[in-house]
Design an enzyme around this catalytic site. Structure first.
Site, PDB file in Angstrom:
ATOM      1  CG  HIS A  43      -2.023   1.003   1.079  1.00 36.58           C
ATOM      2  ND1 HIS A  43      -1.822   2.335   1.314  1.00 36.58           N
ATOM      3  CD2 HIS A  43      -3.308   0.873   0.683  1.00 36.58           C
ATOM      4  CE1 HIS A  43      -2.965   2.987   1.071  1.00 36.58           C
ATOM      5  NE2 HIS A  43      -3.875   2.116   0.694  1.00 36.58           N
ATOM      6  CD  GLU A  97      -5.428   1.601  -3.117  1.00 36.64           C
ATOM      7  OE1 GLU A  97      -6.597   1.775  -2.797  1.00 36.64           O
ATOM      8  OE2 GLU A  97      -4.498   1.640  -2.299  1.00 36.64           O
TER       9      GLU A  97
HETATM   10  P1  13P Z   1      -9.680   6.244   0.039  1.00 34.91           P
HETATM   11  O1  13P Z   1     -10.851   5.421  -0.483  1.00 34.91           O
HETATM   12  O2  13P Z   1      -9.954   6.832   1.373  1.00 34.91           O
HETATM   13  O3  13P Z   1      -9.201   7.230  -0.981  1.00 34.91           O
HETATM   14  O4  13P Z   1      -8.485   5.223   0.295  1.00 34.91           O
HETATM   15  C1  13P Z   1      -8.110   4.399  -0.739  1.00 34.91           C
HETATM   16  C2  13P Z   1      -7.158   3.400  -0.237  1.00 34.91           C
HETATM   17  O5  13P Z   1      -6.014   3.734   0.057  1.00 34.91           O
HETATM   18  C3  13P Z   1      -7.616   2.014  -0.081  1.00 34.91           C
HETATM   19  O6  13P Z   1      -6.562   1.143   0.168  1.00 34.91           O
END
Ligand code: 13P
Length: 250
Positions: A94, A164
């Site tokens: 992450h 992400e």
């Molecule tokens: P948000 O949905 O708060 O932007 O976070 C995304 C995230 O990092 C999920 O792992």
């Protein structure tokens, strides 16, 4: 097709009681949801609280794992501990962990540890910025290649990739990503996997989208954009908002 919806609670909520209330509300709210597999990733201490939940729809995941397997590593949590708490999944790589020192090499060790312990890794990749020259693509390619180093064709079948983009995550996101940006990235990730393994494997690996997912954009990423699922941060902490995301995919 079933979508994989992952709730990343991050460092929330602050007490066991609140965590139970949140878990139970989500559990109730998803009773009529049929086309999604839900994975809740609470902070480590709460994994043990939900390990014996009876829900057939909710699976448990961890938010991280140690690179070590056992021994003198203060504060670390091993893959086998997660497995024994009924964790079936674990997020690795992450951006919030990468920003405090996680590298592709450590993510790689974690992936191998998890697979050996029968836990499916949810591997996050994502660029910090988008440049006009397409350098972000080679950045993602490097992340994938280095994170999957030594992962065999059989092992990779248990893996999930979550795209992400860092710039779209959290309260400080610069903007929302578009479904077109996700579609481009999904094709690109599949090409990298196909080059590393083969096209059949590339086709079968689920690719999720994460970054400011909410009930208004969920359909755009998961249905129109073809994401195999969503990784949800903030809106997974509010049962009504989380339910609305699931309903948007019906
Ligand atoms: P948000 O949905 O708060 O932007 O976070 C995304 C995230 O990092 C999920 O792992």
């Amino acid at each position: 097709m079933n979508k994989i919806i992952v709730a990343n609670w991050k460092m929330n909520p602050q007490s066991k009681k609140e965590a139970e209330v949140l878990f139970n509300s989500i559990s109730k709210g998803i009773k009529n949801i049929k086309n999604s597999q839900i994975i809740i990733c609470p902070p480590f201490p709460f994994l043990s609280v939900f390990g014996n939940n009876k829900s057939k729809k909710i699976f448990l995941g961890a938010q991280n794992v140690s690179i070590e397997n056992e021994g003198s590593h203060t504060g670390e949590v091993s893959a086998s501990m997660i497995f024994s708490m009924k964790g079936k999944y674990a997020i690795v790589g992450h951006s919030e962990c990468r920003s405090s020192g996680e590298t592709n090499k450590t993510v790689n060790t974690k992936i191998l540890n998890l697979i050996r312990n029968k836990i499916s890794p949810i591997v996050c990749v994502g660029e910090k910025d988008r440049d006009h020259d397409g350098n972000y693509l080679s950045f993602i390619e490097d992340q994938i290649r280095e994170c999957l180093n030594g992962v065999s064709k059989t092992q990779i079948k248990n893996l999930i990739i979550a795209y992400e983009p860092v710039w779209a995550i959290g309260k400080n996101a610069t903007r929302e990503a578009t479904k077109e940006e996700f579609i481009e990235m999904k094709i690109f990730i599949k090409k990298v996997i196909s080059d590393l393994y083969d096209s059949k494997i590339a086709h079968s690996i689920p690719i999720l989208y994460g970054g400011s997912v909410n009930s208004l954009n969920a359909k755009s990423f998961a249905i129109e954009g073809g994401a195999d699922g969503l990784l949800v941060g903030r809106d997974s902490l509010n049962p009504k908002k989380f339910e609305a995301i699931l309903n948007a995919l019906k």
